[in-house]
Design an enzyme around this catalytic site. Sequence first.
Site, PDB file in Angstrom:
ATOM      1  N   PRO A 369      -5.653  37.907  42.011  1.00  0.00           N
ATOM      2  CA  PRO A 369      -5.152  36.990  43.037  1.00  0.00           C
ATOM      3  C   PRO A 369      -4.005  37.675  43.782  1.00  0.00           C
ATOM      4  O   PRO A 369      -2.931  37.875  43.242  1.00  0.00           O
ATOM      5  CB  PRO A 369      -4.660  35.781  42.243  1.00  0.00           C
ATOM      6  CG  PRO A 369      -4.587  36.210  40.827  1.00  0.00           C
ATOM      7  CD  PRO A 369      -5.267  37.522  40.662  1.00  0.00           C
ATOM      8  N   ASP A 545      -0.170  41.387  42.166  1.00  0.00           N
ATOM      9  CA  ASP A 545      -1.079  40.573  41.359  1.00  0.00           C
ATOM     10  C   ASP A 545      -0.304  39.342  40.902  1.00  0.00           C
ATOM     11  O   ASP A 545       0.596  39.432  40.062  1.00  0.00           O
ATOM     12  CB  ASP A 545      -1.537  41.420  40.159  1.00  0.00           C
ATOM     13  CG  ASP A 545      -2.531  40.684  39.261  1.00  0.00           C
ATOM     14  OD1 ASP A 545      -2.618  39.439  39.358  1.00  0.00           O
ATOM     15  OD2 ASP A 545      -3.204  41.372  38.465  1.00  0.00           O
ATOM     16  N   HIS A 546      -0.676  38.224  41.454  1.00  0.00           N
ATOM     17  CA  HIS A 546       0.105  37.004  41.184  1.00  0.00           C
ATOM     18  C   HIS A 546      -0.079  36.490  39.755  1.00  0.00           C
ATOM     19  O   HIS A 546       0.616  35.592  39.319  1.00  0.00           O
ATOM     20  CB  HIS A 546      -0.275  35.916  42.196  1.00  0.00           C
ATOM     21  CG  HIS A 546       0.855  34.981  42.508  1.00  0.00           C
ATOM     22  ND1 HIS A 546       1.992  34.877  41.728  1.00  0.00           N
ATOM     23  CD2 HIS A 546       1.039  34.098  43.518  1.00  0.00           C
ATOM     24  CE1 HIS A 546       2.807  33.967  42.240  1.00  0.00           C
ATOM     25  NE2 HIS A 546       2.253  33.484  43.333  1.00  0.00           N
ATOM     26  N   ARG A 547      -1.007  37.086  39.019  1.00  0.00           N
ATOM     27  CA  ARG A 547      -1.115  36.716  37.605  1.00  0.00           C
ATOM     28  C   ARG A 547       0.039  37.316  36.820  1.00  0.00           C
ATOM     29  O   ARG A 547       0.477  36.767  35.817  1.00  0.00           O
ATOM     30  CB  ARG A 547      -2.424  37.244  36.999  1.00  0.00           C
ATOM     31  CG  ARG A 547      -3.670  36.653  37.601  1.00  0.00           C
ATOM     32  CD  ARG A 547      -4.885  37.355  37.057  1.00  0.00           C
ATOM     33  NE  ARG A 547      -4.838  38.798  37.304  1.00  0.00           N
ATOM     34  CZ  ARG A 547      -5.679  39.686  36.803  1.00  0.00           C
ATOM     35  NH1 ARG A 547      -6.662  39.290  36.033  1.00  0.00           N
ATOM     36  NH2 ARG A 547      -5.571  40.972  37.080  1.00  0.00           N
ATOM     37  N   VAL A 549       2.957  38.810  38.414  1.00  0.00           N
ATOM     38  CA  VAL A 549       4.239  38.813  39.118  1.00  0.00           C
ATOM     39  C   VAL A 549       4.377  37.500  39.883  1.00  0.00           C
ATOM     40  O   VAL A 549       3.428  37.076  40.554  1.00  0.00           O
ATOM     41  CB  VAL A 549       4.285  39.984  40.131  1.00  0.00           C
ATOM     42  CG1 VAL A 549       5.580  39.970  40.925  1.00  0.00           C
ATOM     43  CG2 VAL A 549       4.083  41.309  39.433  1.00  0.00           C
TER      44      VAL A 549
END
Length: 573
Positions: A369, A545-547, A549
Amino acid sequence: MSTLTNQTVKVPDLGGAAEVEVIEISVAVGDEVSVDESIIVVESDKASMDIPCPAAGKVTAISVAEGSMVKEGDPLLELEISASGAVTSASEVAQSVAPESALVIASEASAQDEPSATVPDQAPSIAPATATESVVVPDLGGADKVELIELMVAVGDRINEGDGIVLMESDKASMELPSPASGVITALHVNEGDSLAEGDKVAELEVMVTDAQMVMPAVDHTEVTAEPITPEPASSKPSTSAPVSSSIASPATSNTATPSNVDTGHTQTGDDRRRKTDVYAGPAVRKLARKLGVDLSRVKSSGPRGRLAKEDLHNYVKQLVSSPDSMGGAIPKVPEVDFSQFGEIVTEPMSKLHKITAANMHRSWLNVPHVTQFDDADITELEAFRQTLKDEMAERGIKITPVSFLMKAVAAALETHRAFNASLSSDGESIIYKQYVHIGMAVDTPAGLMVPVLRDVNKKGIWQLSEEIRELADKAKHRKLKPNEMQGGCFTVSSLGGIGGTGFTPIVNTPEVGILGVSKLAVKPVFQNGEFVPRKMLPLSLSYDHRAVNGGDAGRFMTEIAANLADVRRLLL
Ligand code: CAO
């Protein structure tokens, strides 16, 4: 010296059936076959069966075609066998295969002779509205054991007389056990995979006692001998899919026939299960389907009367594997377009590097994501400083571009913002923090994109970094990079500053969690101390990577990079 003999394999005893249809020829001329290997599948209107090979040998001719009608004694194929494995006569060949392959047909014949229930000759009494019958495995026509391959009903299901209760399979044939009467299943004694023998109890059936049966004795548990197996191809049993409820009409039945433990919310109904088994396939195909985990009701038939062949199963699996469309969660395929209909085209193969890059990008795009954060770094002072190094650069023969400072600024930020110097474990259960700072550098080469890795950037000075950047970029452009020079990166910098553009959203180079895109610096008016002043602004875009960070981490990381570039003295701290 071994002698070779030719044997004719003939249609064996068909257990009463006059003619059967050849529905599958499992061998070809030239095939080596072993004893008992299925060579041909035939089918009557009631059952299908594999005809096993009576001896090991080589098929030299096939005398029938799929769709042919054959009767006992008809030649099926010619077999060349060694003397030791020879069967002495054609009739012996037929005999040797008869008992097992005639299994289903034989039981079908006996079904016509036997009553469906034993009615004891006793005095009439006041009968209850229902009685419980035990359904047992009938005469198996010679087979000792059969495997239960499908439970077609569940406790609570209302079924009609003749509806399948279970589907059983021997080595040679599959068969349904039909219900001896209409009623409600109140108990099941078997599970899928069980090995069953004649007389084994399969289910309890609560049946309505009809007027005629009212003269029967009152019994709580009437042991009923089920009809011997009369297996039918699914396509020829229309009655089983008829609505069952309509067959149990009396009020007495509706009060008594539905046990309290009927799970009305169950997702799979009796009808569903029956539909599932409304599949017209022989034992060999069913066996293969179970091995492959394929639901046969989803497979389209290409055979006669909708019968599924192994080929249908293979085609179905092939289609599943090759078409993302047919797999539940996969993304839809882009439709193929014939571009030549709009004008002239040239089609060239993609290079291996291009294909690898495409696959990596796609994988990352699908798995990660992405969020991209933007900022402008004021590099006015940095550029002024860089200009002062010109003479020294010339002396050392080293070119220093903004990229060297970018690497240094990013390395310093990675040291203080460990969320970006990390990777997610592949199971998504943990985060791996790296205690080293290796940074990948996207290099645009004629062959495609390559990402060599600068090691320990935090420990190196601008001169050394500049040298290494040049060296790695040259190697990349000349396809001289070694595999280890492209491994181990913690983060990537992708600079398009020398090419142009005001901003872009780079794709994270997984399993890294961040990538910094750098665009061409532009002189912009910046409001400082009450006035607009011209400043050299460097556009930065940070994808992450929003998972791994969150936005706050990204904001702080980006701010530190911009600060490091705005005042390179910070890199000494
Ligand atoms: N803004 C303005 N000018 C810049 C700049 C920036 N952000 N960054 C570099 N430049 C200048 C350089 O100073 C140099 O100018 P001079 O020749 O006048 O000194 C010129 O642009 C060309 O630099 P360069 O490209 O030769 O060297 P570099 O150190 O800037 O970059 C490298 C090296 C390997 C990063 C670059 O050659 C490259 O391949 N970039 C493409 C990366 C890429 O394809 N990214 C996309 C990947 S997909 O996400």
